[in-house]
Design a protein around this motif. Sequence first.
Motif, PDB file in Angstrom:
ATOM      1  N   VAL A   1       0.874  -1.170   0.000  1.00 50.65           N
ATOM      2  CA  VAL A   1       0.000   0.000   0.000  1.00 50.65           C
ATOM      3  C   VAL A   1       0.903   1.208   0.000  1.00 50.65           C
ATOM      4  O   VAL A   1       1.440   1.593   1.022  1.00 50.65           O
TER       5      VAL A   1
ATOM      6  N   LEU B   1      -3.609   5.553  -2.965  1.00 52.27           N
ATOM      7  CA  LEU B   1      -4.893   6.206  -2.798  1.00 52.27           C
ATOM      8  C   LEU B   1      -5.467   6.653  -4.115  1.00 52.27           C
ATOM      9  O   LEU B   1      -6.651   6.504  -4.397  1.00 52.27           O
TER      10      LEU B   1
ATOM     11  N   PRO C   1     -12.164   0.993  -1.039  1.00 49.50           N
ATOM     12  CA  PRO C   1     -11.955   1.512   0.330  1.00 49.50           C
ATOM     13  C   PRO C   1     -11.078   2.762   0.369  1.00 49.50           C
ATOM     14  O   PRO C   1     -11.225   3.590   1.265  1.00 49.50           O
ATOM     15  N   TYR C   2     -10.163   2.909  -0.589  1.00 51.91           N
ATOM     16  CA  TYR C   2      -9.327   4.099  -0.622  1.00 51.91           C
ATOM     17  C   TYR C   2     -10.171   5.345  -0.886  1.00 51.91           C
ATOM     18  O   TYR C   2     -10.030   6.364  -0.211  1.00 51.91           O
TER      19      TYR C   2
ATOM     20  N   SER D   1      -9.439   5.236   7.181  1.00 54.77           N
ATOM     21  CA  SER D   1      -8.056   5.374   6.719  1.00 54.77           C
ATOM     22  C   SER D   1      -7.187   4.253   7.268  1.00 54.77           C
ATOM     23  O   SER D   1      -6.299   3.746   6.583  1.00 54.77           O
TER      24      SER D   1
ATOM     25  N   THR E   1      -7.318   1.110   5.200  1.00 53.15           N
ATOM     26  CA  THR E   1      -6.566   1.118   3.946  1.00 53.15           C
ATOM     27  C   THR E   1      -5.081   0.870   4.161  1.00 53.15           C
ATOM     28  O   THR E   1      -4.361   0.546   3.224  1.00 53.15           O
TER      29      THR E   1
ATOM     30  N   ASP F   1      -2.967   3.066   4.444  1.00 54.16           N
ATOM     31  CA  ASP F   1      -2.240   4.089   3.709  1.00 54.16           C
ATOM     32  C   ASP F   1      -1.671   5.101   4.695  1.00 54.16           C
ATOM     33  O   ASP F   1      -2.410   5.794   5.399  1.00 54.16           O
TER      34      ASP F   1
END
Length: 784
Positions: A136, A141, A382-383, A415, A418, A420
């Motif tokens: 990721v 994103l 989901p991003y 968040s 994710t 990320d």
Amino acid sequence: MTNTKECAVYCFAEFTFIPDTACLNTASEQVRLRNKVALLLAYFLQHPNEVISKERLLSELWQHGDFREASLTQSIRELRAVLGDDAKNPRFIETIPQRGYRWICPLKVTSKSHHSKSANASKQNIFASTKRFIFVGLCGLVAASIWSATRYFADDVMVDKADTQPHIQQQVESLIVLPFSNNTGKADMAWLELGLSDMLSVDLKRANQVQIVSPAQGNLLLLEHQISWPALPNYIRAMLEKEQIDAALVASVRQLKQQQIIDFQILFRDGKVQQGSMSFDNLAANIDSVSHQVLQLINPKQVLTSKQPAPDLSAMAIAQGMQALQTTGALDAKRFFTASLTLKPSLWAQAYLSKTQIALGQWQEAEQSLSHLVNTSLDHDPYLDAFVHFLMADLMAKKGHTDTASWIAKSAAKSAQTQDTKLLARSLKLEADQHFLNMNWQAHEAVLDQIEQTFELSTEPELLADKLFYLGEPINVGLEQSPHLDLMASAKRLKKALGFYQTLNNQNQIAATQLAIAQNYGLPVNERAQALNAAMQAYKALQQPYELAITEMYAGFYQMQLHQGDKAQVYFQSAIDKAQQLGAKNLLDWAQFYLAFAYLDQGLDQSDRGGQAGKPQKLKQAVDLLNQVIGATSNQIIAASSRVFLGWAHTQTQDFELAHQVLAQALLDTDLPAYRITHAYARYSKMYAYLLQQQYAQVIHLNPAQFTTRLEAIYVARAYAELGKFEQAITTLKTFKSQLPAQWQQADTQRLADYQSANSGAKWLRKQLEKAHSVYCETDWLVE
């Protein structure tokens, strides 16, 4: 020849791991780990319950090179993902802040016989890996919906056949994508240099086949290695060797008639070269084809699909918009995202358009668009779901909406799912800012610790910059400041962050960091003034009204420290106008409070400091506006601070009954640890009024156990002296000096000497009493 040997087998939770084969097994599945992940897991299992530092892991498992830290970070995350581990609530790998990692799951070690053709072959099995590469990345994103995950060959690819034979024996695991060269001869195609290379970088990451070093980090590595760009292949290979990166992608873009042509080379660390050219009407819309061909060249044994979807003609507009957001601002970016939506409706383009609308102060349009996106099922992405919730949380925070905390919590939760780093850190920063505004210092520090852990060992320039900025940015709220504030540490972080942002040409964050530097009153005043002016000019150029209003607020606050209320008034009024236009409730409350403060500065008697004698009309304006602010705001610290300022105004007009009334209420409202500075201001302001009334016992009654400000000590000592108790006056000043040595001034040394002389029998000569409004909020800034 076949050898038989015993190999270790590790059993923990539902998993069985065989290091010699890099296989991680459950009852229903077998996963062959990437070599570095397998090595990392084996090392943890060989050292259970030990705190293992980052440096130790790098030394044991990685060769020298700056890129190895990024590889370690990625490997930790990949291992956690494979195990289904959560860094916040770990079952397997615990993060020990500032120290390292620890394997915490109980395990059992057994052995089994393993057959191999040779000992060397057995030893090297651990380096085999499938492409179950869970990555990721920073730009993941954006990639999640802009470009299709399907890989294909394009019909119009032109490749040099002599250089594409599958001669690569060793699996390529890391590739650096260097910034592209714009050879089109067109200035308006400058976005290709980073924009198109970023698009390719993102698409390659999504293939989950190779670890990608982004063009932004590549640019920084070139600078660190003092390599001029474009560079000769031998210089690039030297960098690859130093950083332990397997290959580099070097490309340029040219135009022939109506065709855009990308010429590229893949330079391998071992000296081999792959090269080719590809031609399209629109490169950005066909970035999947380029990505597919690059993957085939670096790892030809990989099997990719050949289905070719229709080109996405809106992709170039999105890429240009992303580039503009960073380099030229939201106004330019908005045009590109609008164009993209015109070409092809896209939820991502709509989300990014909302982001530009927030920046440009078009909040009603942004809220309508985001509300639509929130009510759209985004389970497939989901991003995007997390990004939309972050934007809504950011907007609600700026508006001062009552549901801000709820939106921030949703943003942080989505968040975190994710994984990320950048998006999660942004959400946590919103949460930290809310705690800061509410002066919940302990919770604020706890979230900052979460942010630091989120970044862990990140070495991406943008992530490093964000980490430094987030940890260095908070300064104060009104009269208050965090007890955890370390001005010098914050200044170092901010200056380093500024350097990163300037390298990345991130104009918005350059401006934000300049403002944070201006707010750091541990730095020299002239340096802060330059940073403040730079931030002001940048936000004007970017046309971001909310950020400009915040900057104007601090510009006015800065002038207030210099007792230049007339200049401050202009800035505060401008901020009020913007806050009203935006519908930013919190910002409006603060701006009106500070405008009243500016009136007060002009109305108060400053003659003891060589200033004006005071303007009664301005004092009346201040009193009226302060009362208006108290009646309108729900912010307790604004109301309490307003009452302190009303106390100053009523004391000057010798309306002591009203002065004590508002100051007593301010003391009640701030009788909490979080409001310690405002509480001290209210206390010494009340002391000052009692001194003017010659009620010295009342002053001594207010004497605190621990001094927070200099004026508290001066007023208590003066009350003792007025009663002839010079010994107590001397003790008071000495206590103050020991408790707050940084606030001790030369005048205090003379004052102490006067009390000592009077205590020895000399005549005490009263000197003019310093007024309660002789210093404003930044006591640590203006001394002497």
